[in-house]
Design a protein around this motif. Sequence first.
Motif, mmCIF file in Angstrom:
data_model
loop_
_atom_site.group_PDB
_atom_site.id
_atom_site.type_symbol
_atom_site.label_atom_id
_atom_site.label_comp_id
_atom_site.label_asym_id
_atom_site.label_seq_id
_atom_site.Cartn_x
_atom_site.Cartn_y
_atom_site.Cartn_z
ATOM 1 N N MET A 1 0.827 -1.195 0.000
ATOM 2 C CA MET A 1 0.000 0.000 0.000
ATOM 3 C C MET A 1 0.868 1.254 0.000
ATOM 4 S SD MET A 1 -3.046 -1.106 -0.358
ATOM 5 C CE MET A 1 -3.905 0.429 -0.247
ATOM 6 N N ILE A 2 1.993 1.177 0.690
ATOM 7 C CA ILE A 2 2.902 2.323 0.712
ATOM 8 C C ILE A 2 3.419 2.598 -0.691
ATOM 9 C CG2 ILE A 2 5.174 3.095 1.518
ATOM 10 C CD1 ILE A 2 4.462 1.798 4.239
ATOM 11 N N GLN A 3 3.793 1.532 -1.398
ATOM 12 C CA GLN A 3 4.274 1.698 -2.764
ATOM 13 C C GLN A 3 3.178 2.282 -3.653
ATOM 14 O OE1 GLN A 3 7.442 1.356 -3.990
ATOM 15 N NE2 GLN A 3 6.508 2.382 -5.742
ATOM 16 N N ARG A 4 1.956 1.812 -3.492
ATOM 17 C CA ARG A 4 0.833 2.326 -4.277
ATOM 18 C C ARG A 4 0.643 3.826 -4.029
ATOM 19 N NH1 ARG A 4 -4.368 0.331 -6.498
ATOM 20 N NH2 ARG A 4 -5.844 2.021 -6.303
ATOM 21 N N CYS A 5 0.717 4.231 -2.775
ATOM 22 C CA CYS A 5 0.592 5.655 -2.446
ATOM 23 C C CYS A 5 1.691 6.455 -3.144
ATOM 24 C CB CYS A 5 0.682 5.872 -0.936
ATOM 25 S SG CYS A 5 -0.719 5.262 0.007
ATOM 26 N N ASN A 6 2.924 5.971 -3.048
ATOM 27 C CA ASN A 6 4.039 6.668 -3.697
ATOM 28 C C ASN A 6 3.856 6.753 -5.202
ATOM 29 O OD1 ASN A 6 5.641 7.379 -1.438
ATOM 30 N ND2 ASN A 6 6.388 5.282 -1.287
ATOM 31 N N ASP A 7 3.359 5.678 -5.812
ATOM 32 C CA ASP A 7 3.109 5.680 -7.257
ATOM 33 C C ASP A 7 2.062 6.723 -7.624
ATOM 34 O OD1 ASP A 7 4.935 3.607 -7.493
ATOM 35 O OD2 ASP A 7 3.397 2.042 -7.728
ATOM 36 N N ARG A 8 0.984 6.785 -6.868
ATOM 37 C CA ARG A 8 -0.098 7.740 -7.166
ATOM 38 C C ARG A 8 0.381 9.186 -6.986
ATOM 39 N NH1 ARG A 8 -1.441 3.736 -9.207
ATOM 40 N NH2 ARG A 8 -3.388 2.618 -8.959
ATOM 41 N N ILE A 9 1.161 9.409 -5.953
ATOM 42 C CA ILE A 9 1.696 10.761 -5.727
ATOM 43 C C ILE A 9 2.616 11.144 -6.877
ATOM 44 C CG2 ILE A 9 3.199 12.149 -4.228
ATOM 45 C CD1 ILE A 9 2.083 10.364 -1.860
ATOM 46 N N ARG A 10 3.507 10.234 -7.244
ATOM 47 C CA ARG A 10 4.438 10.481 -8.352
ATOM 48 C C ARG A 10 3.695 10.746 -9.662
ATOM 49 N NH1 ARG A 10 6.560 5.620 -9.179
ATOM 50 N NH2 ARG A 10 5.177 5.364 -10.947
ATOM 51 N N ASP A 11 2.569 10.032 -9.880
ATOM 52 C CA ASP A 11 1.798 10.189 -11.114
ATOM 53 C C ASP A 11 0.855 11.382 -11.069
ATOM 54 O OD1 ASP A 11 3.068 7.930 -12.057
ATOM 55 O OD2 ASP A 11 1.403 6.582 -11.566
ATOM 56 N N GLU A 23 0.879 8.772 4.850
ATOM 57 C CA GLU A 23 1.215 9.083 6.240
ATOM 58 C C GLU A 23 0.596 8.049 7.191
ATOM 59 O OE1 GLU A 23 0.182 12.655 9.311
ATOM 60 O OE2 GLU A 23 0.806 13.262 7.295
ATOM 61 N N GLN A 24 -0.657 7.685 6.938
ATOM 62 C CA GLN A 24 -1.336 6.688 7.779
ATOM 63 C C GLN A 24 -0.649 5.327 7.682
ATOM 64 O OE1 GLN A 24 -5.396 6.712 6.424
ATOM 65 N NE2 GLN A 24 -5.756 8.806 7.138
ATOM 66 N N TYR A 25 -0.337 4.903 6.462
ATOM 67 C CA TYR A 25 0.295 3.598 6.278
ATOM 68 C C TYR A 25 1.709 3.568 6.861
ATOM 69 C CZ TYR A 25 -3.506 1.975 3.323
ATOM 70 O OH TYR A 25 -4.732 1.582 2.846
ATOM 71 N N GLU A 26 2.434 4.650 6.733
ATOM 72 C CA GLU A 26 3.775 4.705 7.317
ATOM 73 C C GLU A 26 3.708 4.645 8.840
ATOM 74 O OE1 GLU A 26 5.445 8.158 5.369
ATOM 75 O OE2 GLU A 26 6.368 6.898 3.823
ATOM 76 N N LYS A 27 2.710 5.274 9.430
ATOM 77 C CA LYS A 27 2.517 5.205 10.884
ATOM 78 C C LYS A 27 2.197 3.765 11.301
ATOM 79 C CE LYS A 27 1.581 6.578 15.144
ATOM 80 N NZ LYS A 27 2.467 5.925 16.066
ATOM 81 N N ARG A 28 1.312 3.122 10.560
ATOM 82 C CA ARG A 28 0.968 1.722 10.862
ATOM 83 C C ARG A 28 2.192 0.826 10.746
ATOM 84 N NH1 ARG A 28 -4.732 0.663 7.725
ATOM 85 N NH2 ARG A 28 -5.970 2.177 8.876
ATOM 86 N N LYS A 29 2.984 1.046 9.708
ATOM 87 C CA LYS A 29 4.186 0.243 9.514
ATOM 88 C C LYS A 29 5.150 0.444 10.681
ATOM 89 C CE LYS A 29 8.001 -0.715 6.412
ATOM 90 N NZ LYS A 29 8.747 -0.307 5.249
ATOM 91 N N LYS A 30 5.314 1.684 11.118
ATOM 92 C CA LYS A 30 6.204 1.968 12.246
ATOM 93 C C LYS A 30 5.673 1.305 13.518
ATOM 94 C CE LYS A 30 8.433 5.628 14.819
ATOM 95 N NZ LYS A 30 8.555 7.031 15.102
ATOM 96 N N ASP A 31 4.371 1.399 13.758
ATOM 97 C CA ASP A 31 3.765 0.745 14.922
ATOM 98 C C ASP A 31 4.001 -0.762 14.876
ATOM 99 O OD1 ASP A 31 2.834 3.166 15.890
ATOM 100 O OD2 ASP A 31 0.761 2.843 15.228
#
Length: 154
Positions: A1-11, A23-31
């Motif tokens: 999901m993080i990669q998907r977010c980055n792809d959408r932002i880049r596009d 931001e939400q997914y990165e927080k979840r990953k850190k948790d």
Amino acid sequence: MIQRCNDRIRDGIMPQWWEEKLEQYEKRKKDYENLMGSEPAGLSFEVVIRLKRLETVKSSLLQADDKYNAIPNIDAIMKDYRAGGYVWDYGKVTYWSNGKFLCGPKEFDVDEFLLLHSEHDGPKGFWAEIHDNPGDFSASPAIGHTLPQGNDPA
């Protein structure tokens, strides 16, 4: 999901929305990483969650009256989980009495439960560790965000 977010932002596809999701997914990953890093390496997600739930139960019993003498069983179970020799086996049960392993993992059988319960000081000092639902990731005292059970956010 993080990669998907980055792809959408880049596009340039709804970047503000995807940045919020990122931001939400990165927080979840850190948790998740913090949770998994709080226990010995190599333990499954289910075991780590169960350890946190057992710690919560033990803490409650220490503050109250452990009238059923559950703490020795909790300590023994947590020790075995952390040693890596005791794994999460869905649908199975192990039995403990006064901090000692009795038997399992095996399918739960009510007649066997009642027999062991009566033979081993039940309810005092008797524990059935049922491998069903280890607990909710979001309910862990160390975690403040929800992650669906069994999902690795990485």
